[in-house]
Design a protein around this motif. Structure first.
Motif, PDB file in Angstrom:
ATOM      1  N   LEU A 176       0.875  -1.176   0.000  1.00 55.61           N
ATOM      2  CA  LEU A 176       0.000   0.000   0.000  1.00 55.61           C
ATOM      3  C   LEU A 176       0.908   1.221   0.000  1.00 55.61           C
ATOM      4  O   LEU A 176       1.586   1.491   0.996  1.00 55.61           O
ATOM      5  CB  LEU A 176      -0.880   0.028   1.246  1.00 55.61           C
ATOM      6  CG  LEU A 176      -2.048  -0.947   1.345  1.00 55.61           C
ATOM      7  CD1 LEU A 176      -2.765  -0.758   2.675  1.00 55.61           C
ATOM      8  CD2 LEU A 176      -3.018  -0.741   0.199  1.00 55.61           C
ATOM      9  N   ALA A 177       0.938   1.920  -1.109  1.00 60.96           N
ATOM     10  CA  ALA A 177       1.902   3.011  -1.250  1.00 60.96           C
ATOM     11  C   ALA A 177       1.188   4.336  -1.527  1.00 60.96           C
ATOM     12  O   ALA A 177       0.149   4.370  -2.192  1.00 60.96           O
ATOM     13  CB  ALA A 177       2.878   2.705  -2.389  1.00 60.96           C
ATOM     14  N   ALA A 178       1.752   5.408  -1.005  1.00 59.08           N
ATOM     15  CA  ALA A 178       1.167   6.736  -1.215  1.00 59.08           C
ATOM     16  C   ALA A 178       2.153   7.790  -0.746  1.00 59.08           C
ATOM     17  O   ALA A 178       3.126   7.485  -0.033  1.00 59.08           O
ATOM     18  CB  ALA A 178      -0.152   6.878  -0.456  1.00 59.08           C
ATOM     19  N   LYS A 184      -2.506   6.439   4.702  1.00 57.14           N
ATOM     20  CA  LYS A 184      -1.989   5.062   4.664  1.00 57.14           C
ATOM     21  C   LYS A 184      -2.230   4.320   5.977  1.00 57.14           C
ATOM     22  O   LYS A 184      -2.710   3.183   5.978  1.00 57.14           O
ATOM     23  CB  LYS A 184      -0.482   5.061   4.345  1.00 57.14           C
ATOM     24  CG  LYS A 184      -0.105   5.529   2.975  1.00 57.14           C
ATOM     25  CD  LYS A 184       1.354   5.258   2.662  1.00 57.14           C
ATOM     26  CE  LYS A 184       2.319   5.990   3.565  1.00 57.14           C
ATOM     27  NZ  LYS A 184       2.205   7.473   3.454  1.00 57.14           N
ATOM     28  N   THR A 185      -1.873   4.954   7.089  1.00 56.47           N
ATOM     29  CA  THR A 185      -2.001   4.259   8.377  1.00 56.47           C
ATOM     30  C   THR A 185      -3.463   3.983   8.709  1.00 56.47           C
ATOM     31  O   THR A 185      -3.802   2.912   9.228  1.00 56.47           O
ATOM     32  CB  THR A 185      -1.340   5.083   9.498  1.00 56.47           C
ATOM     33  OG1 THR A 185       0.041   5.287   9.173  1.00 56.47           O
ATOM     34  CG2 THR A 185      -1.429   4.356  10.832  1.00 56.47           C
ATOM     35  N   MET A 188      -4.542   1.043   6.700  1.00 57.00           N
ATOM     36  CA  MET A 188      -3.972  -0.181   7.270  1.00 57.00           C
ATOM     37  C   MET A 188      -4.758  -0.625   8.501  1.00 57.00           C
ATOM     38  O   MET A 188      -5.087  -1.812   8.653  1.00 57.00           O
ATOM     39  CB  MET A 188      -2.509   0.066   7.651  1.00 57.00           C
ATOM     40  CG  MET A 188      -1.836  -1.126   8.325  1.00 57.00           C
ATOM     41  SD  MET A 188      -0.251  -0.727   9.121  1.00 57.00           S
ATOM     42  CE  MET A 188      -0.828   0.138  10.591  1.00 57.00           C
ATOM     43  N   ASP A 291       4.301  -1.023   9.030  1.00 56.66           N
ATOM     44  CA  ASP A 291       4.213   0.434   8.866  1.00 56.66           C
ATOM     45  C   ASP A 291       5.551   1.057   9.268  1.00 56.66           C
ATOM     46  O   ASP A 291       5.772   1.349  10.440  1.00 56.66           O
ATOM     47  CB  ASP A 291       3.078   0.971   9.747  1.00 56.66           C
ATOM     48  CG  ASP A 291       2.830   2.464   9.546  1.00 56.66           C
ATOM     49  OD1 ASP A 291       3.393   3.028   8.583  1.00 56.66           O
ATOM     50  OD2 ASP A 291       2.090   3.059  10.354  1.00 56.66           O
ATOM     51  N   TYR A 292       6.464   1.304   8.340  1.00 53.50           N
ATOM     52  CA  TYR A 292       6.337   0.938   6.938  1.00 53.50           C
ATOM     53  C   TYR A 292       7.626   0.347   6.441  1.00 53.50           C
ATOM     54  O   TYR A 292       8.602   0.297   7.204  1.00 53.50           O
ATOM     55  CB  TYR A 292       5.910   2.146   6.052  1.00 53.50           C
ATOM     56  CG  TYR A 292       6.760   3.386   6.152  1.00 53.50           C
ATOM     57  CD1 TYR A 292       7.810   3.592   5.278  1.00 53.50           C
ATOM     58  CD2 TYR A 292       6.507   4.358   7.113  1.00 53.50           C
ATOM     59  CE1 TYR A 292       8.563   4.724   5.343  1.00 53.50           C
ATOM     60  CE2 TYR A 292       7.262   5.494   7.190  1.00 53.50           C
ATOM     61  CZ  TYR A 292       8.296   5.677   6.308  1.00 53.50           C
ATOM     62  OH  TYR A 292       9.078   6.807   6.376  1.00 53.50           O
ATOM     63  N   LEU A 331       3.069  -0.930   4.174  1.00 53.41           N
ATOM     64  CA  LEU A 331       2.972   0.438   3.671  1.00 53.41           C
ATOM     65  C   LEU A 331       4.315   0.845   3.075  1.00 53.41           C
ATOM     66  O   LEU A 331       5.359   0.350   3.492  1.00 53.41           O
ATOM     67  CB  LEU A 331       2.584   1.401   4.797  1.00 53.41           C
ATOM     68  CG  LEU A 331       1.333   1.072   5.606  1.00 53.41           C
ATOM     69  CD1 LEU A 331       0.975   2.245   6.511  1.00 53.41           C
ATOM     70  CD2 LEU A 331       0.165   0.719   4.705  1.00 53.41           C
ATOM     71  N   GLN A 333       6.362   4.434   1.137  1.00 55.39           N
ATOM     72  CA  GLN A 333       6.344   5.819   0.680  1.00 55.39           C
ATOM     73  C   GLN A 333       6.679   5.877  -0.804  1.00 55.39           C
ATOM     74  O   GLN A 333       7.378   5.001  -1.320  1.00 55.39           O
ATOM     75  CB  GLN A 333       7.370   6.643   1.465  1.00 55.39           C
ATOM     76  CG  GLN A 333       7.111   6.737   2.954  1.00 55.39           C
ATOM     77  CD  GLN A 333       6.112   7.826   3.307  1.00 55.39           C
ATOM     78  OE1 GLN A 333       5.280   8.205   2.496  1.00 55.39           O
ATOM     79  NE2 GLN A 333       6.186   8.311   4.534  1.00 55.39           N
ATOM     80  N   LEU A 367      -2.732   4.786  -2.943  1.00 55.92           N
ATOM     81  CA  LEU A 367      -3.800   5.582  -2.344  1.00 55.92           C
ATOM     82  C   LEU A 367      -3.675   7.021  -2.836  1.00 55.92           C
ATOM     83  O   LEU A 367      -2.576   7.583  -2.867  1.00 55.92           O
ATOM     84  CB  LEU A 367      -3.704   5.548  -0.816  1.00 55.92           C
ATOM     85  CG  LEU A 367      -3.683   4.159  -0.167  1.00 55.92           C
ATOM     86  CD1 LEU A 367      -3.579   4.291   1.351  1.00 55.92           C
ATOM     87  CD2 LEU A 367      -4.913   3.345  -0.551  1.00 55.92           C
ATOM     88  N   MET A 384      -8.341   3.969  -4.495  1.00 57.21           N
ATOM     89  CA  MET A 384      -7.403   2.866  -4.328  1.00 57.21           C
ATOM     90  C   MET A 384      -7.090   2.328  -5.711  1.00 57.21           C
ATOM     91  O   MET A 384      -7.917   1.658  -6.327  1.00 57.21           O
ATOM     92  CB  MET A 384      -7.994   1.774  -3.433  1.00 57.21           C
ATOM     93  CG  MET A 384      -8.243   2.236  -2.017  1.00 57.21           C
ATOM     94  SD  MET A 384      -8.736   0.868  -0.923  1.00 57.21           S
ATOM     95  CE  MET A 384      -8.882   1.743   0.637  1.00 57.21           C
TER      96      MET A 384
END
Length: 409
Positions: A176-178, A184-185, A188, A291-292, A331, A333, A367, A384
């Motif tokens: 899950l990247a953003a 993000k958190t 999650m 995370d992360y 997660l 970045q 995201l 998403m």
């Protein structure tokens, strides 16, 4: 043989490791060490307590090296390095076996094919992971004529995403990247709650945020309460919200989420903690959240090369998903180059400078909130973007995100 004693000392102090270590007596060179492993396995099979006193009183102490040896090997115990010790032990055993095979082949004049077959066996995994394609196709031979219940992964709690992915699948690494502040958190934690409420065991490794902060976010999104109120519950919660407080806490408790919030955790450390919880809750399906990703501590061998370190970490997370047969959701970045484009929706190319994340991941989801850039407070849409799905289609699903409470719907 220090490595043999370190392994046995660790087993003596952490007997839950016996269940999934697959160690055999033949792997040990020292007779006393073989006897200790045999005794440990015997106690485990009988459901008896495993400790030094039980060992000494069950069998013959001199065959185990006596109380002095058992005391000494316990000082060598190191659960964090247990997997590494086992690898060294196996490498030594394979080397001895290789020499034995070559010596035997020389005296018995083995054919080259037989030598190669025996040597290949040594490099195979201890666990029997062999499957014949003939057996595999037989298993599905009658499926077109028999209606079966469709298997589904761990529930996401979002209908559109569930249809697109069929849930989180065992053995898969999901990224899950953003960019920062996209939620993000919160996303999650939404997935962790849904998994827990559906009888799974969510294991969260929070390398940035401490456990109390995660607790407050979970409470706020479940309440739902504005997160700012969590700083002063006595003065900021309304009377109506105070009436729902205990029920909210009970509901959060039912998620059964386990949190590890130490910073700088390593892949071996994460693996060890998952194994411990899996042995503690054998009836629960684990699902792991990180995370992360780039906050996982790399090994020293990379000498500060973050590209290689991140690549090694992503491979380690994928290996954990396969080893424990569970989903791993991490997660990540994204690079700043996203901000330089007119359309700031992320693309797979934004992950490439992070080594092999794109290659190792089974699913990559970006995201994106347009309201973050437009400053439109009325727009609660969270996109998403499924940019990669090894066993499914790519595309975009949308949901609603309340950035004040953390509620995803």
């Amino acid at each position: 043989m220090l490595v043999e004693e370190a392994i046995l000392g660790t087993l003596l102090k952490e007997p839950h490791l016996l269940a999934d270590s697959e160690l055999k007596e033949e792997y040990f060179q020292v007779r006393e060490n073989r006897n200790i492993l045999k005794a440990l396995k015997g106690l485990s099979a009988k459901g008896k307590a495993i400790d030094m006193i039980t060992l000494l009183t069950t069998g013959s102490p001199e065959e185990l090296g006596g109380a002095g040896k058992l005391n000494r090997i316990q000082t060598l115990a190191n659960e964090l390095k247990f997997d590494s010790y086992v690898e060294v032990l196996m490498d030594s055993w394979r080397e001895r076996e290789k020499l034995n095979i070559l010596e035997k082949a020389k005296h018995e004049n083995w054919s080259l094919d037989k030598i190669i077959m025996e040597l290949n066996f040594l490099t195979s995994n201890i666990v029997n992971d062999h499957q014949s394609i003939r057996d595999l196709v037989v298993n599905v031979a009658e499926d077109p004529w028999i209606q079966k219940e469709q298997s589904r992964g761990v529930l996401t709690g979002l209908d559109e995403l569930q249809r697109a992915t069929n849930g989180w699948q065992n053995g898969e690494l999901i990224i899950l990247a953003a960019r920062p502040s996209m939620g993000k958190t919160d996303v999650m934690l939404h997935f962790a709650k849904q998994a827990g409420w559906n009888d799974c065991l969510p294991i969260v490794f929070s390398l940035e945020m401490n456990s109390t902060s995660l607790r407050d976010r979970l409470i706020a999104s479940t309440g739902p309460y504005n997160r700012s109120k969590m700083r002063d519950l006595y003065n900021r919660l309304t009377d109506a919200q105070k009436k729902t407080w205990m029920n909210t806490l009970a509901k959060v408790g039912e998620t059964n989420i386990e949190i590890f919030d130490k910073s700088g955790q390593t892949i071996p450390e994460i693996r060890m903690k998952i194994r411990k919880l899996k042995n503690q809750y054998p009836e629960k399906q684990p699902i792991v959240f990180i995370d992360y990703l780039t906050l996982i501590k790399p090994t020293d061998v990379h000498k500060g090369n973050m590209h290689l370190a991140t690549s090694d970490i992503s491979k380690g997370l994928k290996a954990i998903a396969k080893e424990f047969d569970c989903p791993v959701i991490s997660l990540a970045q994204l690079s700043r180059q996203v901000e330089q484009r007119t359309d700031k929706r992320p693309m797979l190319s934004d992950l490439r400078e992070s080594g092999s994340i794109e290659e190792d991941a089974d699913v990559v989801i970006f995201l994106y909130r347009d309201s973050y850039y437009s400053k439109n407070e009325e727009d609660k849409t969270l996109e998403m973007i499924i940019a990669k799905q090894r066993n499914g289609e790519i595309g975009m699903v949308s949901c609603l995100y309340n950035k004040y409470t953390g509620v995803i719907s």
